[in-house]
Design a protein around this motif. Sequence first.
Motif, mmCIF file in Angstrom:
data_model
loop_
_atom_site.group_PDB
_atom_site.id
_atom_site.type_symbol
_atom_site.label_atom_id
_atom_site.label_comp_id
_atom_site.label_asym_id
_atom_site.label_seq_id
_atom_site.Cartn_x
_atom_site.Cartn_y
_atom_site.Cartn_z
ATOM 1 N N GLY A 137 -17.756 -15.922 3.178
ATOM 2 C CA GLY A 137 -16.797 -17.020 3.174
ATOM 3 C C GLY A 137 -16.330 -17.382 1.776
ATOM 4 O O GLY A 137 -16.014 -18.542 1.485
ATOM 5 N N THR A 138 -16.275 -16.396 0.906
ATOM 6 C CA THR A 138 -15.943 -16.614 -0.502
ATOM 7 C C THR A 138 -14.454 -16.909 -0.690
ATOM 8 O O THR A 138 -13.615 -16.156 -0.196
ATOM 9 C CB THR A 138 -16.302 -15.363 -1.324
ATOM 10 O OG1 THR A 138 -17.673 -15.031 -1.087
ATOM 11 C CG2 THR A 138 -16.071 -15.592 -2.806
ATOM 12 N N PRO A 139 -14.080 -17.959 -1.417
ATOM 13 C CA PRO A 139 -12.657 -18.180 -1.731
ATOM 14 C C PRO A 139 -12.113 -17.032 -2.586
ATOM 15 O O PRO A 139 -12.841 -16.468 -3.420
ATOM 16 C CB PRO A 139 -12.670 -19.493 -2.526
ATOM 17 C CG PRO A 139 -13.958 -20.153 -2.161
ATOM 18 C CD PRO A 139 -14.931 -19.056 -1.920
ATOM 19 N N VAL A 140 -10.836 -16.696 -2.375
ATOM 20 C CA VAL A 140 -10.218 -15.607 -3.122
ATOM 21 C C VAL A 140 -8.885 -16.070 -3.712
ATOM 22 O O VAL A 140 -8.292 -17.053 -3.259
ATOM 23 C CB VAL A 140 -9.987 -14.359 -2.234
ATOM 24 C CG1 VAL A 140 -11.308 -13.784 -1.762
ATOM 25 C CG2 VAL A 140 -9.086 -14.694 -1.046
ATOM 26 N N ASP A 141 -8.456 -15.338 -4.728
ATOM 27 C CA ASP A 141 -7.159 -15.583 -5.342
ATOM 28 C C ASP A 141 -6.153 -14.653 -4.666
ATOM 29 O O ASP A 141 -6.217 -13.433 -4.843
ATOM 30 C CB ASP A 141 -7.245 -15.275 -6.843
ATOM 31 C CG ASP A 141 -5.940 -15.570 -7.577
ATOM 32 O OD1 ASP A 141 -4.865 -15.456 -6.961
ATOM 33 O OD2 ASP A 141 -6.001 -15.886 -8.779
ATOM 34 N N PRO A 142 -5.207 -15.175 -3.882
ATOM 35 C CA PRO A 142 -4.274 -14.311 -3.153
ATOM 36 C C PRO A 142 -3.476 -13.379 -4.059
ATOM 37 O O PRO A 142 -3.168 -12.247 -3.681
ATOM 38 C CB PRO A 142 -3.358 -15.313 -2.435
ATOM 39 C CG PRO A 142 -4.178 -16.543 -2.297
ATOM 40 C CD PRO A 142 -5.009 -16.595 -3.535
ATOM 41 N N ARG A 143 -3.152 -13.843 -5.258
ATOM 42 C CA ARG A 143 -2.374 -13.007 -6.183
ATOM 43 C C ARG A 143 -3.164 -11.757 -6.576
ATOM 44 O O ARG A 143 -2.626 -10.645 -6.600
ATOM 45 C CB ARG A 143 -2.014 -13.827 -7.424
ATOM 46 C CG ARG A 143 -1.190 -13.069 -8.464
ATOM 47 C CD ARG A 143 -0.904 -13.973 -9.666
ATOM 48 N NE ARG A 143 -2.132 -14.467 -10.270
ATOM 49 C CZ ARG A 143 -2.858 -13.764 -11.163
ATOM 50 N NH1 ARG A 143 -2.474 -12.552 -11.530
ATOM 51 N NH2 ARG A 143 -3.964 -14.292 -11.662
ATOM 52 N N THR B 73 -0.866 -13.722 5.549
ATOM 53 C CA THR B 73 -1.042 -12.277 5.625
ATOM 54 C C THR B 73 -0.580 -11.658 4.307
ATOM 55 O O THR B 73 0.530 -11.953 3.837
ATOM 56 C CB THR B 73 -0.212 -11.673 6.776
ATOM 57 O OG1 THR B 73 -0.588 -12.306 8.006
ATOM 58 C CG2 THR B 73 -0.447 -10.173 6.891
ATOM 59 N N LEU B 74 -1.431 -10.804 3.726
ATOM 60 C CA LEU B 74 -1.111 -10.131 2.470
ATOM 61 C C LEU B 74 -1.279 -8.625 2.627
ATOM 62 O O LEU B 74 -2.172 -8.165 3.341
ATOM 63 C CB LEU B 74 -2.034 -10.611 1.338
ATOM 64 C CG LEU B 74 -1.909 -12.070 0.900
ATOM 65 C CD1 LEU B 74 -2.959 -12.385 -0.163
ATOM 66 C CD2 LEU B 74 -0.521 -12.357 0.360
ATOM 67 N N TRP B 75 -0.429 -7.861 1.937
ATOM 68 C CA TRP B 75 -0.494 -6.404 1.973
ATOM 69 C C TRP B 75 -0.995 -5.886 0.634
ATOM 70 O O TRP B 75 -0.613 -6.387 -0.425
ATOM 71 C CB TRP B 75 0.888 -5.810 2.254
ATOM 72 C CG TRP B 75 1.403 -6.113 3.625
ATOM 73 C CD1 TRP B 75 1.900 -7.305 4.065
ATOM 74 C CD2 TRP B 75 1.465 -5.221 4.736
ATOM 75 N NE1 TRP B 75 2.270 -7.216 5.381
ATOM 76 C CE2 TRP B 75 2.014 -5.945 5.830
ATOM 77 C CE3 TRP B 75 1.118 -3.880 4.923
ATOM 78 C CZ2 TRP B 75 2.218 -5.369 7.073
ATOM 79 C CZ3 TRP B 75 1.323 -3.301 6.161
ATOM 80 C CH2 TRP B 75 1.859 -4.037 7.225
ATOM 81 N N ARG B 76 -1.835 -4.860 0.691
ATOM 82 C CA ARG B 76 -2.275 -4.131 -0.489
ATOM 83 C C ARG B 76 -1.813 -2.681 -0.324
ATOM 84 O O ARG B 76 -2.371 -1.933 0.470
ATOM 85 C CB ARG B 76 -3.797 -4.159 -0.608
ATOM 86 C CG ARG B 76 -4.365 -5.505 -1.037
ATOM 87 C CD ARG B 76 -5.869 -5.576 -0.871
ATOM 88 N NE ARG B 76 -6.607 -4.530 -1.572
ATOM 89 C CZ ARG B 76 -6.958 -4.579 -2.866
ATOM 90 N NH1 ARG B 76 -6.587 -5.623 -3.609
ATOM 91 N NH2 ARG B 76 -7.655 -3.612 -3.407
ATOM 92 N N ALA C 252 -12.767 -8.118 -6.872
ATOM 93 C CA ALA C 252 -12.321 -8.788 -8.094
ATOM 94 C C ALA C 252 -11.414 -9.973 -7.802
ATOM 95 O O ALA C 252 -11.033 -10.697 -8.721
ATOM 96 C CB ALA C 252 -11.605 -7.795 -9.006
ATOM 97 N N ALA C 253 -11.063 -10.176 -6.542
ATOM 98 C CA ALA C 253 -10.163 -11.277 -6.175
ATOM 99 C C ALA C 253 -10.916 -12.581 -5.927
ATOM 100 O O ALA C 253 -10.298 -13.588 -5.568
ATOM 101 C CB ALA C 253 -9.358 -10.910 -4.926
ATOM 102 N N LYS C 254 -12.227 -12.597 -6.129
ATOM 103 C CA LYS C 254 -12.971 -13.843 -5.950
ATOM 104 C C LYS C 254 -12.400 -14.928 -6.856
ATOM 105 O O LYS C 254 -12.173 -14.691 -8.048
ATOM 106 C CB LYS C 254 -14.447 -13.631 -6.298
ATOM 107 C CG LYS C 254 -15.194 -12.698 -5.361
ATOM 108 C CD LYS C 254 -16.644 -12.561 -5.799
ATOM 109 C CE LYS C 254 -17.403 -11.575 -4.928
ATOM 110 N NZ LYS C 254 -18.803 -11.399 -5.388
ATOM 111 N N ALA C 255 -12.173 -16.087 -6.262
ATOM 112 C CA ALA C 255 -11.590 -17.183 -7.048
ATOM 113 C C ALA C 255 -12.611 -17.809 -7.978
ATOM 114 O O ALA C 255 -13.802 -17.794 -7.706
ATOM 115 C CB ALA C 255 -11.034 -18.227 -6.083
ATOM 116 N N ASP D 123 -3.018 -7.125 -5.211
ATOM 117 C CA ASP D 123 -2.851 -6.029 -6.168
ATOM 118 C C ASP D 123 -3.729 -4.851 -5.744
ATOM 119 O O ASP D 123 -4.953 -4.898 -5.897
ATOM 120 C CB ASP D 123 -3.242 -6.501 -7.564
ATOM 121 C CG ASP D 123 -3.020 -5.436 -8.632
ATOM 122 O OD1 ASP D 123 -2.677 -4.287 -8.272
ATOM 123 O OD2 ASP D 123 -3.211 -5.742 -9.821
ATOM 124 N N PRO D 124 -3.141 -3.764 -5.214
ATOM 125 C CA PRO D 124 -3.949 -2.647 -4.717
ATOM 126 C C PRO D 124 -4.688 -1.888 -5.808
ATOM 127 O O PRO D 124 -5.612 -1.121 -5.520
ATOM 128 C CB PRO D 124 -2.930 -1.750 -4.024
ATOM 129 C CG PRO D 124 -1.629 -2.051 -4.699
ATOM 130 C CD PRO D 124 -1.700 -3.513 -5.044
#
Length: 402
Positions: A382-388, A339-342, A399-402, A392-393
Amino acid sequence: MPRRVVVVGAGMAGVQTAVALREQGFTGTVTLIGAEPHQPYDRPPLSKAVLLGKAEGSAFDVDFEALDLELQLGREALGVRPADHELDTEAGPVPYDALVLATGAEPIRLPGAEGVPGVHLLRTLDDAERLRPVLARQHDIVVVGAGWIGAEFATAAREAGCAVTVVEAADRPLAGALPAEVAAPMAAWYADAGAVLRTHARVERVEPGAVLLDDGSRLPADAVVVGIGARPATGWLAGSGIDLGAHGEVVADHHLHTSAPDVYAVGDCASFPSGRYGERLLVHHWDNALQGPRTVAANIIGEAVGEAPAVYDPVPYFWSEQFGRFVQYAGHHACADTTLWRGDPAGPAWTVCWLRENRLVALLAVGRPRDLAQGRRLIEAGTPVDPRLLADPARPLKAAKA
């Protein structure tokens, strides 16, 4: 090709099924049967515009006559006899070649409160019309249940100038829908709007003019609105042989076909297996009732001509307007491992993202509609994403696509 399709239920799912049949080229008879006497209408405006007197109704913008759709309103369905291909109604049997079950859901009633003056539900147009003068008189109102409908009604009641107390048996609002850490910030919204939220509060009984809680508290109440959930409206199918699930819902397959031949189910009354999430879903939201009918219509027409059946596997979506905030949700978070928060949940706009193996599976967006739109596309693909990057809100979610 079936000559006659009968659709039971004149809400969003039923109306959209009838319309989709015509849009996809079905030329046979389409009969839409509804228990309510009103022209078919949409439900979301009931807790907003209709309740506050900003609209007289919410009839669908559908020209039933031009589409050659036969409406039979104020006619309750009593049962189905699949072997005979007949639907039983209070006005007599109705034969069908294909039958679509779209009877939606019905509100759960508060035990012991039926027949007590001043106790209301909010599900139908008649319910909203009965509640409108209650709000206009700015009564003291107790809302039982801090779920989606309870929050939306409390919002409207505060806007109308009513004193509002919301009682919730769980330890937080939306306890059945969201994890504790996500729902917790929403509790402050009630006080910000001037409403009182009482959690861990169980109703002992309701009497004229008051609600008594199990801790001995007595809450004055000119009106009580019950919003403790809904269940599929399928009791009338008892004895039909059509398979029902643990929650009383019609068990549909990937094609929204039921266990009975030539019988389909769509919308709030049906569950379906999700290949995307690896479990059976029961979705009580407007978008499901909008999307599912297209699959049903395609399969009614396609099966008759030997086409491969269409599969229904949506990304669930819903929204809620409460206490000045626009809340949107897409996906299904139960399978997530992260779980991630923006953004700051104490602020006016923030998003929660749920991931599984670095792929977005669900998100809740408060005041961030762009996050919702972009996130929904990421879930669907189902695109992979970069959690970092996702956390970032300041960055667009895409833009978080890995």
